[in-house]
Design a protein around this motif. Structure first.
Motif, PDB file in Angstrom:
ATOM      1  N   ILE A   1       0.838  -1.209   0.000  1.00 51.78           N
ATOM      2  CA  ILE A   1       0.000   0.000   0.000  1.00 51.78           C
ATOM      3  C   ILE A   1       0.870   1.255   0.000  1.00 51.78           C
ATOM      4  O   ILE A   1       1.728   1.424   0.864  1.00 51.78           O
ATOM      5  N   ARG A   2       0.650   2.117  -0.961  1.00 51.44           N
ATOM      6  CA  ARG A   2       1.365   3.402  -1.028  1.00 51.44           C
ATOM      7  C   ARG A   2       0.422   4.570  -0.721  1.00 51.44           C
ATOM      8  O   ARG A   2       0.855   5.653  -0.355  1.00 51.44           O
ATOM      9  N   ARG A   3      -0.863   4.299  -0.916  1.00 53.42           N
ATOM     10  CA  ARG A   3      -1.873   5.336  -0.653  1.00 53.42           C
ATOM     11  C   ARG A   3      -2.968   4.702   0.194  1.00 53.42           C
ATOM     12  O   ARG A   3      -3.709   3.820  -0.273  1.00 53.42           O
ATOM     13  N   VAL A   4      -3.084   5.140   1.441  1.00 51.19           N
ATOM     14  CA  VAL A   4      -4.088   4.597   2.353  1.00 51.19           C
ATOM     15  C   VAL A   4      -5.465   5.149   1.968  1.00 51.19           C
ATOM     16  O   VAL A   4      -5.678   6.366   1.931  1.00 51.19           O
ATOM     17  N   LEU A   5      -6.394   4.229   1.689  1.00 46.08           N
ATOM     18  CA  LEU A   5      -7.749   4.601   1.267  1.00 46.08           C
ATOM     19  C   LEU A   5      -8.747   4.315   2.383  1.00 46.08           C
ATOM     20  O   LEU A   5      -8.425   3.650   3.375  1.00 46.08           O
ATOM     21  N   ASN A   6      -9.977   4.818   2.200  1.00 48.48           N
ATOM     22  CA  ASN A   6     -11.013   4.633   3.226  1.00 48.48           C
ATOM     23  C   ASN A   6     -11.279   3.153   3.517  1.00 48.48           C
ATOM     24  O   ASN A   6     -11.547   2.779   4.663  1.00 48.48           O
ATOM     25  N   LYS A   7     -11.193   2.311   2.501  1.00 46.01           N
ATOM     26  CA  LYS A   7     -11.435   0.876   2.713  1.00 46.01           C
ATOM     27  C   LYS A   7     -10.380   0.276   3.639  1.00 46.01           C
ATOM     28  O   LYS A   7     -10.649  -0.669   4.382  1.00 46.01           O
ATOM     29  N   HIS A   8      -9.169   0.826   3.594  1.00 47.19           N
ATOM     30  CA  HIS A   8      -8.107   0.339   4.483  1.00 47.19           C
ATOM     31  C   HIS A   8      -8.352   0.787   5.922  1.00 47.19           C
ATOM     32  O   HIS A   8      -8.055   0.051   6.868  1.00 47.19           O
ATOM     33  N   LEU A   9      -8.913   1.976   6.064  1.00 44.60           N
ATOM     34  CA  LEU A   9      -9.138   2.544   7.398  1.00 44.60           C
ATOM     35  C   LEU A   9     -10.197   1.795   8.189  1.00 44.60           C
ATOM     36  O   LEU A   9     -10.214   1.861   9.415  1.00 44.60           O
ATOM     37  N   ARG A  10     -11.065   1.069   7.491  1.00 49.02           N
ATOM     38  CA  ARG A  10     -12.193   0.436   8.168  1.00 49.02           C
ATOM     39  C   ARG A  10     -11.899  -0.971   8.677  1.00 49.02           C
ATOM     40  O   ARG A  10     -12.737  -1.571   9.355  1.00 49.02           O
ATOM     41  N   VAL A  11     -10.751  -1.521   8.388  1.00 52.11           N
ATOM     42  CA  VAL A  11     -10.468  -2.901   8.791  1.00 52.11           C
ATOM     43  C   VAL A  11     -10.511  -3.024  10.316  1.00 52.11           C
ATOM     44  O   VAL A  11      -9.959  -2.202  11.038  1.00 52.11           O
ATOM     45  N   ASP A  12     -11.221  -4.057  10.776  1.00 43.55           N
ATOM     46  CA  ASP A  12     -11.377  -4.264  12.222  1.00 43.55           C
ATOM     47  C   ASP A  12     -10.207  -5.100  12.742  1.00 43.55           C
ATOM     48  O   ASP A  12     -10.224  -6.332  12.677  1.00 43.55           O
ATOM     49  N   ASN A  13      -9.224  -4.419  13.239  1.00 43.97           N
ATOM     50  CA  ASN A  13      -8.011  -5.071  13.723  1.00 43.97           C
ATOM     51  C   ASN A  13      -7.452  -4.211  14.850  1.00 43.97           C
ATOM     52  O   ASN A  13      -7.375  -2.989  14.714  1.00 43.97           O
ATOM     53  N   PRO A  14      -7.078  -4.803  15.983  1.00 47.42           N
ATOM     54  CA  PRO A  14      -6.597  -4.008  17.117  1.00 47.42           C
ATOM     55  C   PRO A  14      -5.360  -3.169  16.810  1.00 47.42           C
ATOM     56  O   PRO A  14      -5.025  -2.256  17.561  1.00 47.42           O
ATOM     57  N   TYR A  15      -4.699  -3.462  15.709  1.00 46.51           N
ATOM     58  CA  TYR A  15      -3.526  -2.663  15.319  1.00 46.51           C
ATOM     59  C   TYR A  15      -3.915  -1.444  14.481  1.00 46.51           C
ATOM     60  O   TYR A  15      -3.069  -0.604  14.192  1.00 46.51           O
ATOM     61  N   ASN A  16      -5.190  -1.360  14.108  1.00 42.41           N
ATOM     62  CA  ASN A  16      -5.662  -0.224  13.321  1.00 42.41           C
ATOM     63  C   ASN A  16      -5.971   0.938  14.253  1.00 42.41           C
ATOM     64  O   ASN A  16      -7.014   0.963  14.920  1.00 42.41           O
ATOM     65  N   THR A  17      -5.091   1.923  14.302  1.00 40.95           N
ATOM     66  CA  THR A  17      -5.262   3.047  15.233  1.00 40.95           C
ATOM     67  C   THR A  17      -6.253   4.088  14.727  1.00 40.95           C
ATOM     68  O   THR A  17      -6.442   5.114  15.371  1.00 40.95           O
ATOM     69  N   TYR A  18      -6.894   3.820  13.595  1.00 43.67           N
ATOM     70  CA  TYR A  18      -8.013   4.651  13.152  1.00 43.67           C
ATOM     71  C   TYR A  18      -9.309   4.144  13.777  1.00 43.67           C
ATOM     72  O   TYR A  18     -10.321   4.845  13.790  1.00 43.67           O
ATOM     73  N   VAL A  19      -9.276   2.919  14.267  1.00 44.36           N
ATOM     74  CA  VAL A  19     -10.458   2.287  14.857  1.00 44.36           C
ATOM     75  C   VAL A  19     -10.304   2.126  16.370  1.00 44.36           C
ATOM     76  O   VAL A  19     -11.246   2.387  17.133  1.00 44.36           O
ATOM     77  N   TYR A  20      -9.122   1.708  16.807  1.00 44.77           N
ATOM     78  CA  TYR A  20      -8.871   1.444  18.231  1.00 44.77           C
ATOM     79  C   TYR A  20      -8.024   2.551  18.849  1.00 44.77           C
ATOM     80  O   TYR A  20      -6.995   2.940  18.294  1.00 44.77           O
ATOM     81  N   LYS A  21      -8.488   3.023  20.010  1.00 44.72           N
ATOM     82  CA  LYS A  21      -7.807   4.119  20.694  1.00 44.72           C
ATOM     83  C   LYS A  21      -6.540   3.626  21.397  1.00 44.72           C
ATOM     84  O   LYS A  21      -6.463   2.486  21.839  1.00 44.72           O
ATOM     85  N   GLY A  22      -5.580   4.502  21.512  1.00 47.01           N
ATOM     86  CA  GLY A  22      -4.342   4.187  22.223  1.00 47.01           C
ATOM     87  C   GLY A  22      -3.332   3.463  21.354  1.00 47.01           C
ATOM     88  O   GLY A  22      -3.478   3.378  20.126  1.00 47.01           O
ATOM     89  N   LEU A  23      -2.325   2.943  22.009  1.00 51.54           N
ATOM     90  CA  LEU A  23      -1.270   2.227  21.300  1.00 51.54           C
ATOM     91  C   LEU A  23      -1.741   0.841  20.882  1.00 51.54           C
ATOM     92  O   LEU A  23      -2.588   0.245  21.542  1.00 51.54           O
ATOM     93  N   PRO A  24      -1.191   0.303  19.795  1.00 50.59           N
ATOM     94  CA  PRO A  24      -1.536  -1.070  19.403  1.00 50.59           C
ATOM     95  C   PRO A  24      -0.989  -2.062  20.421  1.00 50.59           C
ATOM     96  O   PRO A  24      -0.152  -1.698  21.268  1.00 50.59           O
ATOM     97  N   PRO A  25      -1.418  -3.320  20.359  1.00 48.37           N
ATOM     98  CA  PRO A  25      -1.003  -4.328  21.357  1.00 48.37           C
ATOM     99  C   PRO A  25       0.503  -4.568  21.410  1.00 48.37           C
ATOM    100  O   PRO A  25       1.043  -4.989  22.429  1.00 48.37           O
ATOM    101  N   GLY A  26       1.169  -4.303  20.299  1.00 48.70           N
ATOM    102  CA  GLY A  26       2.611  -4.509  20.228  1.00 48.70           C
ATOM    103  C   GLY A  26       3.190  -3.710  19.090  1.00 48.70           C
ATOM    104  O   GLY A  26       2.470  -3.008  18.368  1.00 48.70           O
ATOM    105  N   PRO A  27       4.494  -3.780  18.896  1.00 51.57           N
ATOM    106  CA  PRO A  27       5.122  -2.999  17.822  1.00 51.57           C
ATOM    107  C   PRO A  27       4.753  -3.538  16.440  1.00 51.57           C
ATOM    108  O   PRO A  27       4.643  -4.740  16.237  1.00 51.57           O
TER     109      PRO A  27
END
Length: 347
Positions: free
Chosen positions: A261-287
């Motif tokens: 991915i070189r250009r982050v699109l809206n479809k990428h922002l919606r993925v439900d994953n704890p590492y997605n900081t557009y969806v989950y608040k705070g730091l991700p579970p790990g690096p």
């Protein structure tokens, strides 16, 4: 009669010649076996695997053309009682080395350690591959220990943040060291790295050392230039303090498991994953990757400012435009999006 008495017996002369010939033969054989150079320039190292026998060593020497005269090596090896003292390891070779020196190193287990240096490692599988390339164990063995929850917990980590224990640096470790012991070596470096000064700075940020590494990984993912790392770190620390979603694009790419991915699109922002900081608040579970020392220190010595937004500069220099308001940020974002469109970068 006098001439006959003084004449040297012919048979004695023959015996002397035979003795000299035999002595010369064995003297040359001894010299060739122990003092003459025998190691070629074909290989830089001789690798002897755990469990290898003397026969295995001989096969490697032959197949890799490590010695010019295998017979002289075998003669010297038998004399030095090496066949019963095979030790695994990575042994340095030097063109012209004689058998006596080579066998002495092999008998004593005087191997040369691997000088391991790594950086920009994204996934555990990538790291396992690097380790397998440098050490005797295969990548499956390293994936197993890197994914071992109980092992991670024994060192004070979780399965998610265990990756933060591996500080990118230069390590000297013997090639045949077992994976678990290699991990222990990394833990020793981790304890040295997190000295009193760094630990105090992490505490002042109200972050654990693992959390610092998780944030540093984001900073490393965002920054192309070391001199901008402290400013980027300051921005994400501002967001953490304000309880704002970090909205870091590198975490989105990681969450989507698509590093093309070189250009982050809206479809990428919606993925439900704890590492997605557009969806989950705070730091991700790990690096999301192994942060560099520079990135970790950038977090600990962050640049203080009021910025909470940033966008890559439209000149593609690798630097960012920073903003304190959404309005200013949108202006910067439109500039960059226009630059992407002009270069036909759609994804």
């Amino acid at each position: 009669m006098k001439d006959k008495k003084n004449k040297f017996p012919q048979w004695l002369l023959v015996v002397a010649v035979i003795i000299l010939a035999v002595g010369g033969y064995y003297g040359f054989k001894f010299y060739k076996a122990f003092f003459a150079g025998n190691v070629t320039a074909k290989q830089e190292y001789l690798y002897i695997k755990t469990g290898d026998t003397y026969a295995d060593v001989l096969k490697t020497l032959k197949d890799k053309e490590i010695v010019a005269d295998i017979a002289s090596f075998e003669f010297a090896a038998d004399y030095q009682k090496y066949p019963s003292q095979v030790k695994p390891g990575r042994y340095a070779l030097k063109e012209g080395m004689n058998n006596r020196r080579l066998i002495g190193n092999l008998r004593g287990g005087y191997q040369e350690p691997v000088k391991l240096r790594f950086e920009n490692v994204r996934l555990k599988t990538d790291f396992a591959g690097i380790l397998a390339k440098n050490f005797e164990a295969d990548s499956a063995a390293f994936v197993k220990v890197l994914s071992d929850t109980a092992l991670a917990q024994s060192y004070g980590f979780t399965a998610d943040n265990f990756f933060s224990m591996f500080i990118p640096n230069t390590y000297e470790i013997f090639w045949n060291t077992e994976p678990e012991k290699i991990i222990a070596r990394f833990q020793e470096e981790y304890k040295k790295f997190w000295n009193a000064d760094r630990t105090a700075k992490a505490k002042a940020l109200n972050l654990t050392t693992q959390e610092v590494s998780s944030l540093a990984a984001i900073v490393k993912g965002e920054a192309l230039h070391k001199d901008e790392m402290p400013a980027i770190a300051g921005l994400y620390l501002n967001r953490l303090k304000k309880g704002i979603l970090l909205q870091a694009d590198p975490t989105v790419i990681f969450a989507n498991n698509d590093f093309t991915i070189r250009r982050v699109l809206n479809k990428h922002l919606r993925v439900d994953n704890p590492y997605n900081t557009y969806v989950y608040k705070g730091l991700p579970p790990g690096p999301i990757m192994l942060p560099s020392i520079a990135a970790i220190d950038a977090v600990l010595n962050y640049k203080s400012h009021d910025f909470i937004y940033m966008c890559a500069k439209e000149d593609f220099s690798g630097y960012h435009n920073f903003a304190t308001t959404m309005e200013a940020h949108l202006v910067n974002a439109r500039k960059f999006q226009k630059a992407l469109d002009e270069r036909n970068i759609k994804k």
